[in-house]
Design an enzyme around this catalytic site. Structure first.
Site, mmCIF file in Angstrom:
data_model
loop_
_atom_site.group_PDB
_atom_site.id
_atom_site.type_symbol
_atom_site.label_atom_id
_atom_site.label_comp_id
_atom_site.label_asym_id
_atom_site.label_seq_id
_atom_site.Cartn_x
_atom_site.Cartn_y
_atom_site.Cartn_z
ATOM 1 C CG ASP A 18 6.693 -3.403 9.915
ATOM 2 O OD1 ASP A 18 7.465 -3.811 9.020
ATOM 3 O OD2 ASP A 18 6.292 -2.233 9.976
ATOM 4 C CG ASP A 62 2.972 -3.003 9.147
ATOM 5 O OD1 ASP A 62 3.250 -4.157 8.754
ATOM 6 O OD2 ASP A 62 2.988 -2.015 8.389
ATOM 7 N NE ARG A 115 -2.455 -0.044 3.639
ATOM 8 C CZ ARG A 115 -3.219 0.352 4.623
ATOM 9 N NH1 ARG A 115 -4.536 0.350 4.481
ATOM 10 N NH2 ARG A 115 -2.710 0.770 5.753
ATOM 11 C CB THR A 168 -2.454 7.069 -2.712
ATOM 12 O OG1 THR A 168 -1.750 5.821 -2.887
ATOM 13 C CG2 THR A 168 -1.631 8.194 -3.311
HETATM 14 C C1 PRP Z 1 -0.884 -4.944 4.408
HETATM 15 C C2 PRP Z 1 -1.675 -6.222 4.468
HETATM 16 C C3 PRP Z 1 -2.512 -6.140 3.219
HETATM 17 C C4 PRP Z 1 -2.781 -4.677 3.092
HETATM 18 C C5 PRP Z 1 -4.179 -4.400 3.540
HETATM 19 O O1 PRP Z 1 0.200 -5.042 3.562
HETATM 20 O O2 PRP Z 1 -0.870 -7.363 4.540
HETATM 21 O O3 PRP Z 1 -1.879 -6.654 2.068
HETATM 22 O O4 PRP Z 1 -1.855 -3.992 3.951
HETATM 23 O O5 PRP Z 1 -4.509 -3.072 3.328
HETATM 24 P P1 PRP Z 1 -5.640 -2.632 2.322
HETATM 25 O O6 PRP Z 1 -6.817 -3.540 2.547
HETATM 26 O O7 PRP Z 1 -5.908 -1.209 2.721
HETATM 27 O O8 PRP Z 1 -5.107 -2.734 0.920
HETATM 28 P P2 PRP Z 1 1.249 -3.836 3.377
HETATM 29 O O9 PRP Z 1 0.814 -2.933 2.277
HETATM 30 O O10 PRP Z 1 1.505 -3.210 4.708
HETATM 31 O O11 PRP Z 1 2.529 -4.567 2.821
HETATM 32 P P3 PRP Z 1 3.455 -5.714 3.466
HETATM 33 O O12 PRP Z 1 2.645 -6.977 3.450
HETATM 34 O O13 PRP Z 1 4.584 -5.764 2.485
HETATM 35 O O14 PRP Z 1 3.863 -5.307 4.842
HETATM 36 N N1 URA Z 2 -2.051 -3.340 7.041
HETATM 37 C C1 URA Z 2 -1.656 -3.790 8.252
HETATM 38 O O1 URA Z 2 -0.649 -4.497 8.361
HETATM 39 N N2 URA Z 2 -2.383 -3.442 9.327
HETATM 40 C C2 URA Z 2 -3.492 -2.689 9.234
HETATM 41 O O2 URA Z 2 -4.130 -2.428 10.265
HETATM 42 C C3 URA Z 2 -3.890 -2.239 7.968
HETATM 43 C C4 URA Z 2 -3.154 -2.581 6.885
#
Ligand code: PRP
Ligand code: URA
Length: 210
Positions: free
Chosen positions: A204, A201, A105, A109
Site C-alpha cells: 500500500d 503495509d 496473504r 489465515t
Molecule cells: C506482504 C509482503 C510479503 C508478505 C509477507 O505482501 O510484501 O509478500 O506480505 O508476509 P508473510 O511473511 O507473513 O507471508 P501482501 O500479502 O500484503 O501482498 P501485496 O504485496 O500484494 O501487498
Molecule cells: N506485510 C506488510 O506489508 N507489512 C507487514 O508488516 C507484514 C506483512
C-alpha cells in the site's frame, strides 16, 4: 559452504530505513527509498560473484583487471510489493532477467495464496535473487522459494527490507541452503501478522493504495 544471514548495520541503510518507516513519508519518497535500499542490499548480495582476469588497454598501458565470469542472474519479486525493489536491483545488474511470483496473504489465515508464476525459461542456469520488502510470518517467502526450487536454479538468495524474528527463523529452517539479506530485523509480529515497529503495509505504501 555455510549459509549466510546478513542483517545490515551500514549507516546509509539505517538512515534510509528510518525515513521509510516514518508514517509521514509520502508515496514518491517511499518508492525511491525502497529502490535505493534494494540497490545497497544487492551490492552486498552479489559480493561472491566469481571473477575472471582480463587485460584492458588504458591510454597509458595495459591493466590487469577483473570482470564477472559470465554468471547469469534472475531477480524474482514476490508480487506485488516486491516489484518496488526491482528497479534498484536492475540498476546494478541491468542484464538480469526478471521473473514474477504472485502471492498474497489471506488476511484471516495469514497463509500465502498463489495467483501467478512466470520465471525465465533458462532458470536452471541462473542465480536467483527473490526480493520482497517484508518477511513477516515467512509464509510468502517460503512458498515462493518452494516454487522456484521446483525449477532447479543454480542458487537462491532472499533479500528483504524488514524481517520479523518469527519469519526469519521459519525461513532459515525451511530453506537452510538460501542466503538471507535483511536491511533491518525488527521486534515481533502483532496479532494481525504485521511487523512491529515495521513500516505498515509495504504494498500500500509503495503503490499508494491506502
Ligand atoms: C506482504 C509482503 C510479503 C508478505 C509477507 O505482501 O510484501 O509478500 O506480505 O508476509 P508473510 O511473511 O507473513 O507471508 P501482501 O500479502 O500484503 O501482498 P501485496 O504485496 O500484494 O501487498
Ligand atoms: N506485510 C506488510 O506489508 N507489512 C507487514 O508488516 C507484514 C506483512
Amino acid at each position: 559452504m555455510d549459509r549466510k544471514v546478513v542483517i545490515f548495520d551500514h549507516p546509509l541503510i539505517q538512515h534510509k530505513l528510518s525515513i521509510l518507516r516514518d508514517l509521514r513519508t509520502p508515496t514518491k519518497d517511499f518508492r525511491d527509498l525502497v529502490n535505493e535500499i534494494a540497490m545497497l542490499i544487492m551490492f552486498e548480495a552479489t559480493r561472491e560473484l566469481p571473477l575472471e582476469d582480463i587485460k584492458v588497454e588504458t591510454p597509458c598501458g595495459t591493466a590487469d583487471c577483473k570482470q564477472i565470469a559470465g554468471r547469469k542472474l534472475a531477480f524474482v519479486p514476490i508480487l506485488r510489493a516486491g516489484l518496488g525493489l526491482v528497479d534498484g536491483c536492475l540498476k546494478l545488474v541491468p542484464n538480469a532477467r526478471v521473473g514474477h511470483i504472485g502471492l498474497y496473504r489471506d488476511e484471516e489465515t495469514l497463509q500465502p495464496v498463489e495467483y501467478y508464476c512466470k520465471l525465465p525459461k533458462d532458470i536452471e542456469e541462473r542465480d536467483v535473487f527473490v526480493v520482497d520488502p517484508m518477511l513477516a510470518t515467512g509464509g510468502s517467502a517460503i512458498d515462493a522459494i518452494n516454487q522456484i526450487k521446483l525449477r532447479n536454479p543454480r542458487s537462491i538468495k532472499f533479500l528483504c527490507l524488514i524481517a520479523a524474528p518469527e519469519g526469519l527463523e521459519k525461513l532459515e529452517e525451511a530453506h537452510p541452503d538460501v542466503d538471507i539479506f535483511c536491511a533491518g530485523l525488527d521486534d515481533h509480529l502483532n496479532e494481525n501478522g504485521y511487523i512491529v515497529p515495521g513500516l505498515g503495509d509495504a504494498g500500500d505504501r509503495i503503490f499508494g493504495t491506502k
